[in-house]
Write a protein that holds these residues in place. Structure first.
Motif, short mmCIF file in Angstrom:
data_model
loop_
_atom_site.label_atom_id
_atom_site.label_comp_id
_atom_site.label_asym_id
_atom_site.label_seq_id
_atom_site.Cartn_x
_atom_site.Cartn_y
_atom_site.Cartn_z
N ARG A 139 0.72 -1.09 0.00
CA ARG A 139 -0.10 -0.05 -0.01
C ARG A 139 1.05 1.31 0.12
O ARG A 139 1.71 1.37 0.79
CB ARG A 139 -0.78 0.01 1.10
N ASN A 140 0.56 2.11 -0.92
CA ASN A 140 1.43 3.54 -1.07
C ASN A 140 1.20 4.37 0.11
O ASN A 140 0.07 4.75 0.64
CB ASN A 140 0.87 4.11 -2.23
N VAL A 141 2.38 4.42 0.80
CA VAL A 141 2.52 5.35 1.93
C VAL A 141 2.95 6.89 1.89
O VAL A 141 2.44 7.95 2.06
CB VAL A 141 3.23 4.85 3.15
N ILE A 142 4.29 6.80 1.35
CA ILE A 142 4.70 8.13 0.68
C ILE A 142 5.44 8.20 -0.43
O ILE A 142 5.77 7.01 -0.91
CB ILE A 142 5.60 8.62 2.08
N GLY A 143 5.65 9.41 -0.98
CA GLY A 143 6.16 9.47 -2.22
C GLY A 143 7.36 10.72 -2.11
O GLY A 143 6.99 11.56 -1.15
N ILE A 144 8.40 10.76 -2.80
CA ILE A 144 9.19 11.91 -2.82
C ILE A 144 9.49 12.45 -4.19
O ILE A 144 9.45 11.82 -5.07
CB ILE A 144 10.72 11.81 -1.99
N GLY A 145 9.61 13.81 -4.38
CA GLY A 145 9.89 14.16 -5.54
C GLY A 145 10.77 15.66 -5.68
O GLY A 145 10.51 16.29 -4.53
N GLY A 146 11.25 16.20 -6.64
CA GLY A 146 11.74 17.38 -6.67
C GLY A 146 11.01 18.27 -7.76
O GLY A 146 10.81 17.82 -8.85
N PHE A 147 10.69 19.61 -7.47
CA PHE A 147 9.94 20.22 -8.13
C PHE A 147 10.81 21.61 -8.60
O PHE A 147 11.89 21.71 -7.97
CB PHE A 147 8.46 20.56 -7.78
N LYS A 148 10.28 22.57 -9.29
CA LYS A 148 11.05 23.75 -9.47
C LYS A 148 11.52 24.34 -8.26
O LYS A 148 12.78 24.64 -8.17
CB LYS A 148 10.20 24.76 -10.54
N ASN A 149 10.71 24.91 -7.40
CA ASN A 149 11.13 25.86 -6.27
C ASN A 149 11.31 25.04 -5.27
O ASN A 149 11.41 25.51 -4.06
CB ASN A 149 9.88 26.83 -6.18
N TYR A 150 10.97 23.77 -4.90
CA TYR A 150 11.09 22.77 -3.56
C TYR A 150 11.41 21.36 -4.10
O TYR A 150 11.17 20.78 -5.10
CB TYR A 150 9.87 23.12 -2.84
N PHE A 151 11.49 20.62 -2.90
CA PHE A 151 11.46 19.22 -3.08
C PHE A 151 10.55 18.73 -1.91
O PHE A 151 10.26 19.46 -1.08
CB PHE A 151 12.85 18.41 -3.01
N ALA A 152 9.87 17.62 -2.15
CA ALA A 152 8.98 17.43 -0.91
C ALA A 152 8.68 15.72 -0.74
O ALA A 152 9.24 14.95 -1.77
CB ALA A 152 7.56 17.86 -1.69
N ILE A 153 8.06 15.72 0.41
CA ILE A 153 7.74 14.47 0.59
C ILE A 153 6.13 14.38 0.58
O ILE A 153 5.51 15.31 1.16
CB ILE A 153 7.79 13.65 1.92
N TRP A 154 5.56 13.66 -0.08
CA TRP A 154 4.13 13.65 0.15
C TRP A 154 3.54 12.48 0.55
O TRP A 154 3.91 11.19 0.46
CB TRP A 154 3.44 14.02 -1.33
N PHE A 155 2.53 12.31 1.58
CA PHE A 155 2.05 11.71 2.19
C PHE A 155 0.56 11.09 1.61
O PHE A 155 -0.26 12.19 1.66
CB PHE A 155 1.77 11.76 3.72
N LEU A 156 0.67 9.81 1.13
CA LEU A 156 -0.62 9.61 0.24
C LEU A 156 -1.89 9.54 1.22
O LEU A 156 -2.93 10.03 0.49
CB LEU A 156 -0.34 8.43 -0.41
N ASN A 157 -1.96 9.15 2.52
CA ASN A 157 -3.04 9.70 3.24
C ASN A 157 -2.73 10.49 4.46
O ASN A 157 -3.00 10.37 5.72
CB ASN A 157 -3.23 8.31 3.98
#
Length: 195
Positions: free
Chosen positions: A49-67
């Motif tokens: 089950r998906n819990v978190i993801g990470i990624g880089g964007f133009k002005n920030y990098f982030a962790i996203w919590f799927l729930n």
């Protein structure tokens, strides 16, 4: 395999957060989550089950919590990136490696895993029932039509009702009813030809 220094990471859309994302990965590796790649980004799963993801964007990098909606967020770090679209996903954004407090990040991730273990998820919203007064009148006058309509699975009944009731004017609704009556009697669903 020879590594190509020019090859961009799929998960770092702009390729300027490499060090920061590797640092996040090193923190996540201390948890029981397993890394997979989905949607071109590292997604960390617990029991598939998906819990978190990470990624880089133009002005920030982030962790996203799927729930992330279920996290207590005591440090007030999380934001909903798309207010009207996402009910449950929350993002924690960083603009530098110094902003990443390993202890806090681990605390949030562990809480997210705990929520996953408890099966906390937002159930998809139920579709509102649709009532078509005009079709009901038609079915009162024609018992065979009523009987045929009731043989359809609920989702197919819903498609007919939605088709009829999405019309603004009664005369359009009536012409749509006339169009679907032969289909209903022939046991043909509204979208069968596309299925």
């Amino acid at each position: 395999m020879e590594s190509n220094p020019d090859k961009k990471h799929v998960w770092d859309k702009v390729n300027n957060w490499e060090e920061e994302l590797l640092f996040l990965k090193s923190i996540i590796e201390k948890t029981e989550l397993v890394e997979t790649i989905k949607w071109g980004a590292p997604i960390y799963v617990y029991n598939k089950r998906n819990v978190i993801g990470i990624g880089g964007f133009k002005n920030y990098f982030a962790i996203w919590f799927l729930n992330g909606v279920f996290l207590k967020d005591e440090k007030k770090k999380l934001i909903n990136a798309q207010e009207d679209k996402t009910k449950s996903m929350r993002q924690w954004r960083f603009t530098s490696k110094d902003e990443v407090n390993e202890k806090d990040v681990l605390e949030y991730i562990k809480e997210a895993i705990e929520n996953e273990k408890q099966g906390k998820v937002i159930a998809p919203s139920k579709k509102e029932a649709i009532i078509s007064v005009l079709l009901n009148k038609e079915m009162e006058l024609n018992p065979a039509l009523k009987e045929a309509f009731e043989k359809f699975k609920p989702y197919k009944q819903y498609e007919f009702l939605e088709y009829i009731e999405s019309a603004k004017q009664d005369k359009t609704k009536l012409s749509r009813i006339e169009k679907v009556i032969p289909m209903i009697l022939a046991n043909i669903g509204l979208n069968d030809k596309y299925r």
